[in-house]
Design a protein around this motif. Structure first.
Motif, PDB file in Angstrom:
ATOM      1  N   GLU A  25      -8.039   4.826 -70.052  1.00 40.41           N
ATOM      2  CA  GLU A  25      -9.833   4.755 -70.623  1.00 40.41           C
ATOM      3  C   GLU A  25     -10.321   5.731 -69.545  1.00 40.41           C
ATOM      4  N   ASN A  26     -10.612   7.033 -69.446  1.00 40.26           N
ATOM      5  CA  ASN A  26     -11.344   7.771 -68.578  1.00 40.26           C
ATOM      6  C   ASN A  26     -12.791   7.545 -68.403  1.00 40.26           C
ATOM      7  N   PRO A  27     -13.222   7.574 -67.277  1.00 45.89           N
ATOM      8  CA  PRO A  27     -14.640   7.228 -66.787  1.00 45.89           C
ATOM      9  C   PRO A  27     -15.671   7.605 -68.167  1.00 45.89           C
ATOM     10  N   ALA A  28     -16.582   6.932 -68.596  1.00 47.30           N
ATOM     11  CA  ALA A  28     -17.337   7.501 -69.912  1.00 47.30           C
ATOM     12  C   ALA A  28     -18.507   8.395 -69.523  1.00 47.30           C
ATOM     13  N   SER A  29     -18.976   8.436 -68.327  1.00 50.36           N
ATOM     14  CA  SER A  29     -19.803   9.118 -68.078  1.00 50.36           C
ATOM     15  C   SER A  29     -19.558   9.986 -66.893  1.00 50.36           C
ATOM     16  N   GLU A  30     -20.412  11.307 -66.627  1.00 43.29           N
ATOM     17  CA  GLU A  30     -20.321  12.025 -65.340  1.00 43.29           C
ATOM     18  C   GLU A  30     -21.276  11.669 -64.456  1.00 43.29           C
ATOM     19  N   THR A  31     -21.801  10.624 -64.600  1.00 42.30           N
ATOM     20  CA  THR A  31     -22.780   9.964 -63.662  1.00 42.30           C
ATOM     21  C   THR A  31     -22.120   8.665 -63.141  1.00 42.30           C
ATOM     22  N   ALA A  32     -22.054   8.758 -61.724  1.00 39.06           N
ATOM     23  CA  ALA A  32     -21.245   7.364 -61.158  1.00 39.06           C
ATOM     24  C   ALA A  32     -22.291   6.215 -61.503  1.00 39.06           C
ATOM     25  N   VAL A  33     -21.506   4.879 -61.960  1.00 38.48           N
ATOM     26  CA  VAL A  33     -22.285   3.591 -61.837  1.00 38.48           C
ATOM     27  C   VAL A  33     -22.251   3.042 -60.594  1.00 38.48           C
ATOM     28  N   GLU A  34     -23.247   2.852 -60.041  1.00 39.12           N
ATOM     29  CA  GLU A  34     -23.224   2.140 -58.535  1.00 39.12           C
ATOM     30  C   GLU A  34     -22.317   2.959 -57.736  1.00 39.12           C
ATOM     31  N   GLY A  35     -22.113   4.215 -57.757  1.00 38.88           N
ATOM     32  CA  GLY A  35     -21.253   4.852 -56.940  1.00 38.88           C
ATOM     33  C   GLY A  35     -20.080   5.001 -57.123  1.00 38.88           C
ATOM     34  N   LYS A  36     -19.715   4.488 -58.257  1.00 41.13           N
ATOM     35  CA  LYS A  36     -18.268   4.352 -59.036  1.00 41.13           C
ATOM     36  C   LYS A  36     -18.187   4.988 -60.344  1.00 41.13           C
ATOM     37  N   TYR A  37     -17.058   5.538 -60.550  1.00 46.19           N
ATOM     38  CA  TYR A  37     -16.526   5.975 -61.885  1.00 46.19           C
ATOM     39  C   TYR A  37     -15.433   5.127 -62.332  1.00 46.19           C
ATOM     40  N   PRO A  38     -15.826   4.096 -63.435  1.00 47.64           N
ATOM     41  CA  PRO A  38     -14.953   3.236 -63.964  1.00 47.64           C
ATOM     42  C   PRO A  38     -13.919   3.597 -64.967  1.00 47.64           C
ATOM     43  N   GLY A  39     -12.879   3.516 -64.775  1.00 48.25           N
ATOM     44  CA  GLY A  39     -11.987   3.710 -66.054  1.00 48.25           C
ATOM     45  C   GLY A  39     -10.727   2.655 -66.075  1.00 48.25           C
ATOM     46  N   ALA A  40      -9.641   2.648 -66.845  1.00 48.05           N
ATOM     47  CA  ALA A  40      -8.792   1.803 -66.729  1.00 48.05           C
ATOM     48  C   ALA A  40      -7.449   2.278 -67.179  1.00 48.05           C
ATOM     49  N   VAL A  41      -6.443   1.620 -66.942  1.00 49.07           N
ATOM     50  CA  VAL A  41      -4.814   2.084 -67.351  1.00 49.07           C
ATOM     51  C   VAL A  41      -4.316   0.855 -67.902  1.00 49.07           C
ATOM     52  N   VAL A  42      -3.259   0.930 -69.072  1.00 50.51           N
ATOM     53  CA  VAL A  42      -2.482  -0.148 -69.483  1.00 50.51           C
ATOM     54  C   VAL A  42      -1.129   0.333 -68.937  1.00 50.51           C
ATOM     55  N   PHE A  43      -0.696  -0.123 -67.909  1.00 53.47           N
ATOM     56  CA  PHE A  43       0.615  -0.020 -67.651  1.00 53.47           C
ATOM     57  C   PHE A  43       1.739  -0.594 -68.617  1.00 53.47           C
ATOM     58  N   ILE A  44       2.670   0.063 -68.841  1.00 60.53           N
ATOM     59  CA  ILE A  44       3.470  -0.424 -70.226  1.00 60.53           C
ATOM     60  C   ILE A  44       4.761  -0.822 -69.596  1.00 60.53           C
ATOM     61  N   MET A  45       5.013  -0.718 -68.435  1.00 58.59           N
ATOM     62  CA  MET A  45       6.267  -1.285 -67.687  1.00 58.59           C
ATOM     63  C   MET A  45       5.994  -1.510 -66.268  1.00 58.59           C
ATOM     64  N   PRO A  46       6.720  -2.097 -65.334  1.00 57.28           N
ATOM     65  CA  PRO A  46       6.555  -2.440 -64.019  1.00 57.28           C
ATOM     66  C   PRO A  46       7.339  -1.089 -63.303  1.00 57.28           C
ATOM     67  N   SER A  47       6.691  -1.089 -62.117  1.00 55.25           N
ATOM     68  CA  SER A  47       7.193   0.071 -61.356  1.00 55.25           C
ATOM     69  C   SER A  47       8.256  -0.660 -60.505  1.00 55.25           C
ATOM     70  N   THR A  48       9.492   0.193 -60.038  1.00 58.28           N
ATOM     71  CA  THR A  48      10.572  -0.035 -59.339  1.00 58.28           C
ATOM     72  C   THR A  48      10.512   1.022 -58.089  1.00 58.28           C
ATOM     73  N   GLY A  49      11.360   0.571 -56.946  1.00 61.24           N
ATOM     74  CA  GLY A  49      11.420   1.229 -55.950  1.00 61.24           C
ATOM     75  C   GLY A  49      11.733   2.725 -56.115  1.00 61.24           C
ATOM     76  N   MET A  50      12.392   3.144 -57.056  1.00 60.00           N
ATOM     77  CA  MET A  50      12.969   4.424 -57.726  1.00 60.00           C
ATOM     78  C   MET A  50      12.150   4.875 -58.642  1.00 60.00           C
ATOM     79  N   MET A  51      11.289   3.854 -59.354  1.00 61.96           N
ATOM     80  CA  MET A  51      10.494   4.582 -60.444  1.00 61.96           C
ATOM     81  C   MET A  51       9.063   4.018 -60.315  1.00 61.96           C
ATOM     82  N   PRO A  52       8.315   4.757 -59.156  1.00 63.12           N
ATOM     83  CA  PRO A  52       6.866   4.259 -59.113  1.00 63.12           C
ATOM     84  C   PRO A  52       6.037   4.890 -60.332  1.00 63.12           C
ATOM     85  N   TRP A  53       4.911   4.236 -60.485  1.00 62.76           N
ATOM     86  CA  TRP A  53       3.698   4.813 -61.225  1.00 62.76           C
ATOM     87  C   TRP A  53       3.150   6.010 -60.439  1.00 62.76           C
ATOM     88  N   LYS A  54       2.896   6.931 -60.864  1.00 60.95           N
ATOM     89  CA  LYS A  54       1.848   7.970 -60.459  1.00 60.95           C
ATOM     90  C   LYS A  54       0.701   8.248 -61.239  1.00 60.95           C
TER      91      LYS A  54
END
Length: 263
Positions: A94-123
């Motif tokens: 979920e991208n930040p909903a506004s181009e104006t920061a909320v309390e100085g922050k741009y809130p978003g979210a990610v649903v990670f569908i699997m854990p990372s490993t040493g060889m396969m980190p999330w970027k």
């Protein structure tokens, strides 16, 4: 950028977590900072808890790379990716909903569908279109993320019509005896780079206490409220081990899974 989680700390720039016009970073953990090359911005990434499979809130704070001042007018977008060697895939976000920061922050979210490993980190790529600088420059900052497994709060199911669905528990974060707000998110896999929110299901829930062999009354079935989020009420009649059984209905077909809680 590879990081270890640490306690919340101020950025080495002006207008940080000192009140006034600085961002409100109360209760957040700093992941790292990185230049979004070409945008004239430093990207500071924060989270509210260690990253796990399922739904994770993320907060982007932007600073001018020369003056160190807070940037509150920008277009920020996210792109999670995992390189598995033979293939690259993304995840719901979920991208930040506004181009104006909320309390100085741009809130978003990610649903990670699997854990990372040493060889396969999330970027995570954070793209910045900086409206506060001359010419509205653009750039991208990249972060490598460590994501732990969270099987009790994140479920992947294949439905009877061969749709891959991802259900992510969101709340209650701290369950109590009695009525609790219940929320989960629902996404589907369109392809390996596209995981849109899915609002097409009706939902019923049934809390069950395995150790005692009983359910509970007065629950309210979740309904879709936007962006793949389903909200309802769940009633816990006592502390202990609970399962929230979730039934998804569509076109005369029902698929199910459950979330585990212990409190």
């Amino acid at each position: 950028v590879v990081f270890n989680f640490s306690g919340c700390s101020d950025d080495p720039v002006t207008n940080n977590n000192t009140g006034g016009s600085g961002p409100n970073l109360t209760g957040l953990i700093k992941v790292d900072s990185s230049y979004a090359t070409g945008s004239g911005a430093i990207v500071a990434l924060y989270v509210s808890d260690s990253l796990k499979t399922g739904y994770n809130k993320l907060y982007v704070v932007l600073y001018d790379s020369s003056a160190g001042t807070l940037i509150t007018d920008a277009h920020v977008s996210l792109m999670p990716e995992m390189d598995m060697g033979t293939m690259v895939h993304s995840a719901p976000y979920e991208n930040p909903a506004s181009e104006t920061a909320v309390e100085g922050k741009y809130p978003g979210a990610v649903v990670f569908i699997m854990p990372s490993t040493g060889m396969m980190p999330w970027k995570l790529d954070v793209m910045v279109h900086n409206h506060s600088a001359s010419g509205d420059p653009e750039g991208t900052a990249s972060f490598n993320l460590v994501v732990a497994d969270n099987p009790t709060k994140f479920k992947s199911i294949l439905t009877g019509d061969s749709t891959r669905l991802y259900l992510s528990y969101i709340q209650p974060k701290s369950p109590v005896v009695g009525i609790n707000d219940f929320e989960f998110s629902l996404h589907k896999r369109a392809n390996m780079m596209s995981f849109p929110a899915d609002s097409s299901y009706t939902c019923t829930i049934y809390p069950w206490m395995p150790s005692m062999g009983h359910g509970s009354p007065n629950n309210v079935d979740p309904v879709h409220v936007g962006m793949g989020h389903y909200n309802g009420d769940v009633n816990f009649t006592m502390t202990g081990d609970w399962q929230i059984k979730v039934y998804l209905h569509k076109n005369g077909q029902t698929d199910s899974t459950y979330f585990d809680l212990l409190f």
